[in-house]
Design an enzyme around this catalytic site. Structure first.
Site, PDB file in Angstrom:
ATOM      1  N   CYS A  43      11.355  40.790 -14.737  1.00 19.03           N
ATOM      2  CA  CYS A  43      11.651  39.974 -13.548  1.00 19.03           C
ATOM      3  C   CYS A  43      12.222  40.759 -12.365  1.00 19.03           C
ATOM      4  O   CYS A  43      11.998  40.387 -11.206  1.00 19.03           O
ATOM      5  CB  CYS A  43      12.648  38.868 -13.892  1.00 19.03           C
ATOM      6  N   CYS A  46      10.322  41.844  -9.006  1.00 20.51           N
ATOM      7  CA  CYS A  46      10.015  40.890  -7.928  1.00 20.51           C
ATOM      8  C   CYS A  46      11.277  40.217  -7.374  1.00 20.51           C
ATOM      9  O   CYS A  46      11.364  39.935  -6.184  1.00 20.51           O
ATOM     10  CB  CYS A  46       9.063  39.813  -8.429  1.00 20.51           C
ATOM     11  N   HIS A  47      12.245  39.927  -8.260  1.00 13.83           N
ATOM     12  CA  HIS A  47      13.385  39.122  -7.796  1.00 13.83           C
ATOM     13  C   HIS A  47      14.601  39.962  -7.428  1.00 13.83           C
ATOM     14  O   HIS A  47      15.570  39.422  -6.884  1.00 13.83           O
ATOM     15  CB  HIS A  47      13.777  38.105  -8.876  1.00 13.83           C
ATOM     16  N   MET A  84       3.576  34.036  -9.418  1.00 19.93           N
ATOM     17  CA  MET A  84       4.353  34.429 -10.607  1.00 19.93           C
ATOM     18  C   MET A  84       3.536  34.103 -11.850  1.00 19.93           C
ATOM     19  O   MET A  84       3.066  32.981 -12.017  1.00 19.93           O
ATOM     20  CB  MET A  84       5.676  33.675 -10.656  1.00 19.93           C
ATOM     21  N   HIS A 325       6.541  46.340   1.055  1.00 27.56           N
ATOM     22  CA  HIS A 325       6.201  46.656  -0.334  1.00 27.56           C
ATOM     23  C   HIS A 325       5.319  47.904  -0.396  1.00 27.56           C
ATOM     24  O   HIS A 325       5.808  49.001  -0.466  1.00 27.56           O
ATOM     25  CB  HIS A 325       5.537  45.437  -0.978  1.00 27.56           C
ATOM     26  N   HIS A 366      -1.224  42.422  -0.573  1.00 29.68           N
ATOM     27  CA  HIS A 366      -0.832  43.463  -1.553  1.00 29.68           C
ATOM     28  C   HIS A 366      -1.934  44.519  -1.551  1.00 29.68           C
ATOM     29  O   HIS A 366      -2.860  44.457  -2.350  1.00 29.68           O
ATOM     30  CB  HIS A 366      -0.657  42.830  -2.936  1.00 29.68           C
TER      31      HIS A 366
HETATM   32 FE1  DHE Z   1       3.439  48.265  -8.756  1.00 30.30          FE
HETATM   33  C1  DHE Z   1       2.266  50.679  -6.582  1.00 30.30           C
HETATM   34  C2  DHE Z   1       6.264  47.989  -6.930  1.00 30.30           C
HETATM   35  C3  DHE Z   1       4.235  45.438 -10.471  1.00 30.30           C
HETATM   36  C4  DHE Z   1       0.916  48.895 -10.910  1.00 30.30           C
HETATM   37  N1  DHE Z   1       4.109  49.138  -7.041  1.00 30.30           N
HETATM   38  C5  DHE Z   1       3.482  50.107  -6.291  1.00 30.30           C
HETATM   39  C6  DHE Z   1       4.308  50.456  -5.177  1.00 30.30           C
HETATM   40  C7  DHE Z   1       5.448  49.701  -5.287  1.00 30.30           C
HETATM   41  C8  DHE Z   1       5.330  48.871  -6.453  1.00 30.30           C
HETATM   42  C9  DHE Z   1       6.636  49.706  -4.351  1.00 30.30           C
HETATM   43  C10 DHE Z   1       3.971  51.487  -4.104  1.00 30.30           C
HETATM   44  C11 DHE Z   1       4.357  52.855  -4.571  1.00 30.30           C
HETATM   45  C12 DHE Z   1       4.028  53.937  -3.551  1.00 30.30           C
HETATM   46  O1  DHE Z   1       2.942  53.903  -2.951  1.00 30.30           O
HETATM   47  O2  DHE Z   1       4.872  54.807  -3.309  1.00 30.30           O
HETATM   48  N2  DHE Z   1       4.967  46.921  -8.694  1.00 30.30           N
HETATM   49  C13 DHE Z   1       6.033  47.017  -7.887  1.00 30.30           C
HETATM   50  C14 DHE Z   1       6.943  45.930  -8.140  1.00 30.30           C
HETATM   51  O3  DHE Z   1       8.090  45.777  -7.635  1.00 30.30           O
HETATM   52  C15 DHE Z   1       6.226  44.954  -8.995  1.00 30.30           C
HETATM   53  C16 DHE Z   1       5.716  43.841  -8.075  1.00 30.30           C
HETATM   54  C17 DHE Z   1       7.024  44.241 -10.026  1.00 30.30           C
HETATM   55  C18 DHE Z   1       7.667  45.106 -11.050  1.00 30.30           C
HETATM   56  O4  DHE Z   1       8.377  44.562 -11.897  1.00 30.30           O
HETATM   57  O5  DHE Z   1       7.477  46.311 -11.064  1.00 30.30           O
HETATM   58  C19 DHE Z   1       5.065  45.818  -9.466  1.00 30.30           C
HETATM   59  N3  DHE Z   1       2.701  47.320 -10.418  1.00 30.30           N
HETATM   60  C20 DHE Z   1       3.172  46.190 -10.958  1.00 30.30           C
HETATM   61  C21 DHE Z   1       2.443  45.822 -12.133  1.00 30.30           C
HETATM   62  O6  DHE Z   1       2.663  44.806 -12.863  1.00 30.30           O
HETATM   63  C22 DHE Z   1       1.354  46.822 -12.312  1.00 30.30           C
HETATM   64  C23 DHE Z   1      -0.006  46.146 -12.143  1.00 30.30           C
HETATM   65  C24 DHE Z   1       1.369  47.497 -13.680  1.00 30.30           C
HETATM   66  C25 DHE Z   1       2.709  48.071 -13.998  1.00 30.30           C
HETATM   67  O7  DHE Z   1       2.885  49.259 -13.821  1.00 30.30           O
HETATM   68  O8  DHE Z   1       3.586  47.326 -14.401  1.00 30.30           O
HETATM   69  C26 DHE Z   1       1.653  47.769 -11.163  1.00 30.30           C
HETATM   70  N4  DHE Z   1       1.868  49.548  -8.742  1.00 30.30           N
HETATM   71  C27 DHE Z   1       0.977  49.684  -9.768  1.00 30.30           C
HETATM   72  C28 DHE Z   1       0.069  50.775  -9.452  1.00 30.30           C
HETATM   73  C29 DHE Z   1       0.446  51.273  -8.197  1.00 30.30           C
HETATM   74  C30 DHE Z   1       1.580  50.491  -7.783  1.00 30.30           C
HETATM   75  C31 DHE Z   1      -1.086  51.217 -10.326  1.00 30.30           C
HETATM   76  C32 DHE Z   1      -0.171  52.445  -7.429  1.00 30.30           C
HETATM   77  C33 DHE Z   1      -1.408  52.013  -6.692  1.00 30.30           C
HETATM   78  C34 DHE Z   1      -2.078  53.144  -5.965  1.00 30.30           C
HETATM   79  O9  DHE Z   1      -3.333  53.178  -5.957  1.00 30.30           O
HETATM   80  O10 DHE Z   1      -1.394  53.991  -5.387  1.00 30.30           O
END
Ligand code: DHE
Length: 530
Positions: A43, A46-47, A84, A325, A366
């Site tokens: 959680c 996001c929160h 969510m 984000h 996103h």
């Molecule tokens: Fe991510 C990128 C934050 C959930 C996979 N994710 C990012 C970035 C942020 C972020 C700030 C950009 C980074 C950068 O460019 O420097 N992600 C978050 C969260 O806060 C969120 C919403 C909730 C959490 O609890 O983390 C979240 N993210 C996820 C997932 O559920 C994903 C699908 C699988 C996982 O890892 O849990 C996921 N996020 C990714 C991926 C990228 C990413 C694969 C990079 C994408 C790219 O092509 O650069």
């Protein structure tokens, strides 16, 4: 009798209740430990760690107690139309009940982490002098893919030419993203638990050569890439953005030694109120100046950090929009960042060091790093999918050649479903691919949308990738003629498509392929091709 009941309830408060809310909701110390872990894993992203809200709403007791334990359980079980996910298949009934009660007591304050604490976790496993001076194999590292095996806490390195697994390395809990060194030799990984690792691809087998833990929670990592005739900062530094504690850390690019910690606790850009938890979201590295661009999520600032003199470091603070984000480059000069809870993309001009525009797009954009191509009518565009609606927004990005269209949403193209996390294309590709990983309909989460660049209004095509898991994150090979996508569950798969014919070329499977999420092609990541 009344006295006895009173004594029993006092007894249970003293001996079993670690914490109690004003409304009398109690949680034992053991439950608190378990609830903190569930909240952190599922959680907090996001929160927020302090539950002040960002991509998801505020969950402090003033809001949550009105919803009651039963009401909160319904939200947790079934999710919300705002994006969510439903947790009923991933959390047990007891866990959902515990979480619903946890949300009604005051959020616990996690510990801080100083430079000394970080140094105590820092390990150089292979010193720089002991690393090979040239690649010890004949493989084409430029076309290597680093594949995150999220729940296994590992990263697989796959040879994009042969599709063979070159090696699997231990990285850390729930690796989130990889970025590549400017040299194209190393992958840097960052886990949700703020552990960074440096993976060397020159030895015969990929090897973790250094690691460090810089906080309790993190999501981003980048390197210094700038060089010109006078200076060469390539791989000199790396930077890590923490969610908790709210801070960024500059580390040595080749050893990960922590060098400097900068807190992001500060005032919001609009109301100038103090925020205790401004998390560092995306970090972008500049090719044109010794600078990193950081999204400071809760305060709504983009910080431009000049790393040319980190003892006398300059940080330019741009007023942007709250809840920044992710995002990426539109061209060498401008980049776009999503303020997803405000339905906007913020455009930054890196030459002027100013916000050039703020563009209203759709419901919770996103982009991941987004996608760039030339639209047949509007010229160069940048695209983002949305968590909250089935649409791809295209924003004009060429103020010189197409001034009328620049920084305007020129098209909003329908896609199969909402819940979109990532979009990808390649300069050589005729197509744009979009996922819908977090849609509420299971079939949609396993199906991709493909759009034809030359006729974007033409009915999109769909590709059903699997009948299990969620399908997430797209990446091209170096040549730009294959698209790789992950099937994200315990029996994970990487499915590779021919980008021209849209036909499946091959499927990588195996026991080791547990929960694959992001995949990063070395060449495309070094050169920011998307
Ligand atoms: Fe991510 C990128 C934050 C959930 C996979 N994710 C990012 C970035 C942020 C972020 C700030 C950009 C980074 C950068 O460019 O420097 N992600 C978050 C969260 O806060 C969120 C919403 C909730 C959490 O609890 O983390 C979240 N993210 C996820 C997932 O559920 C994903 C699908 C699988 C996982 O890892 O849990 C996921 N996020 C990714 C991926 C990228 C990413 C694969 C990079 C994408 C790219 O092509 O650069």
């Amino acid at each position: 009798m009344k006295k006895l009941l009173f004594l029993i309830s006092m007894f249970s408060l003293v001996f079993t209740a670690g914490i109690a809310s004003a409304e009398g909701i109690t949680i034992t110390d053991d439950e608190m430990k378990a609830a903190k872990k569930i909240y952190f894993d599922r959680c907090a992203g996001c929160h927020g760690t302090l539950r002040k809200g960002a991509t998801g709403p505020n969950l402090e007791p003033a809001k949550t107690t009105a919803l009651t334990t039963d009401g909160l359980k319904v939200f947790i079980e079934f999710g919300t139309p705002g994006g969510m996910p439903a947790w009923k298949d991933q959390l047990s009934e007891q866990e959902i009940d515990l979480l619903a009660r946890f949300l009604q007591v005051a959020p616990p304050m996690p510990p801080e982490m100083s430079l000394a604490d970080m140094k105590a976790t820092w390990k150089v496993i292979v010193p720089v002098k002991d690393r090979p001076s040239k690649p010890m194999h004949k493989r084409n590292i430029d076309n290597f893919f680093g594949v995150i095996l999220r729940d296994a806490g590992k990263v697989a390195i796959i040879d994009g030419d042969t599709k063979e697994t070159v090696g699997i390395v231990d990285t850390g809990f729930a690796v989130h993203i990889l970025r590549s060194s400017a040299s194209g030799r190393y992958f840097y990984s960052i886990g949700r638990d703020a552990k960074a690792t440096l993976i060397d691809l020159w030895p015969e087998k990929p090897t973790v050569v250094a690691e460090v833990k810089v906080g309790a929670e993190a999501r981003s990592i980048e390197v210094s890439k700038f060089h010109d005739k006078k200076v060469d900062y390539r791989d000199k530094y790396a930077i890590i953005g923490d969610y908790w504690p709210p801070q960024f850390i500059i580390v040595d690019g080749l050893t990960l030694e922590p060098i400097k910690v900068v807190s992001t606790r500060s005032m919001t850009y609009d109301t100038n109120e103090y925020h205790p938890e401004p998390r560092v979201a995306a970090i972008i590295t500049s090719h044109n100046a010794p600078e990193w661009m950081l999204n400071i999520k809760e305060t709504g600032y983009i910080w431009i950090v000049d790393y040319s003199d980190i003892k006398n470091m300059k940080i330019t603070q741009l007023e942007a929009e709250r809840f920044l984000h992710d995002g990426g480059w539109a061209n060498k000069r401008y980049f776009l960042m999503a303020a997803n809870m405000r339905n906007k993309l913020v455009v930054v001009d890196t030459v002027e060091k100013k916000v050039a525009a703020i563009v209203e797009v759709g419901n919770k954009p996103h982009p991941g790093r987004g996608a760039n191509w030339i639209d047949p009518k509007y010229g160069p565009v940048y695209a983002t999918p949305h968590l909250g609606e089935p649409a791809l927004a295209l924003v004009g990005t060429d103020p010189k050649g197409h001034p009328k269209e620049a920084w305007k949403m020129v098209r909003k193209i329908p896609v199969l479903a909402a819940g979109g996390l990532f979009v990808k294309t390649h300069p050589k590709s005729p197509h744009v691919w979009v996922d819908s990983t977090l849609d509420s309909v299971a079939d949609n989460t396993r199906t991709l949308t493909v759009i034809n660049k030359s006729d974007p209004e033409e009915q999109f095509q769909t590709i059903k990738v699997s009948d299990h898991g969620r399908v997430v994150h797209l990446e091209y090979n170096k040549e730009g003629n294959e698209v790789w996508v992950s099937v994200w569950d315990k029996n994970g798969e990487i499915v590779i498509y021919d980008d021209k014919t849209l036909k499946e070329k091959t499927r990588i499977t195996g026991d080791w392929l547990r929960t694959p999420t992001g995949k990063f092609n070395m060449w495309n990541t070094v050169h920011d091709i998307y």
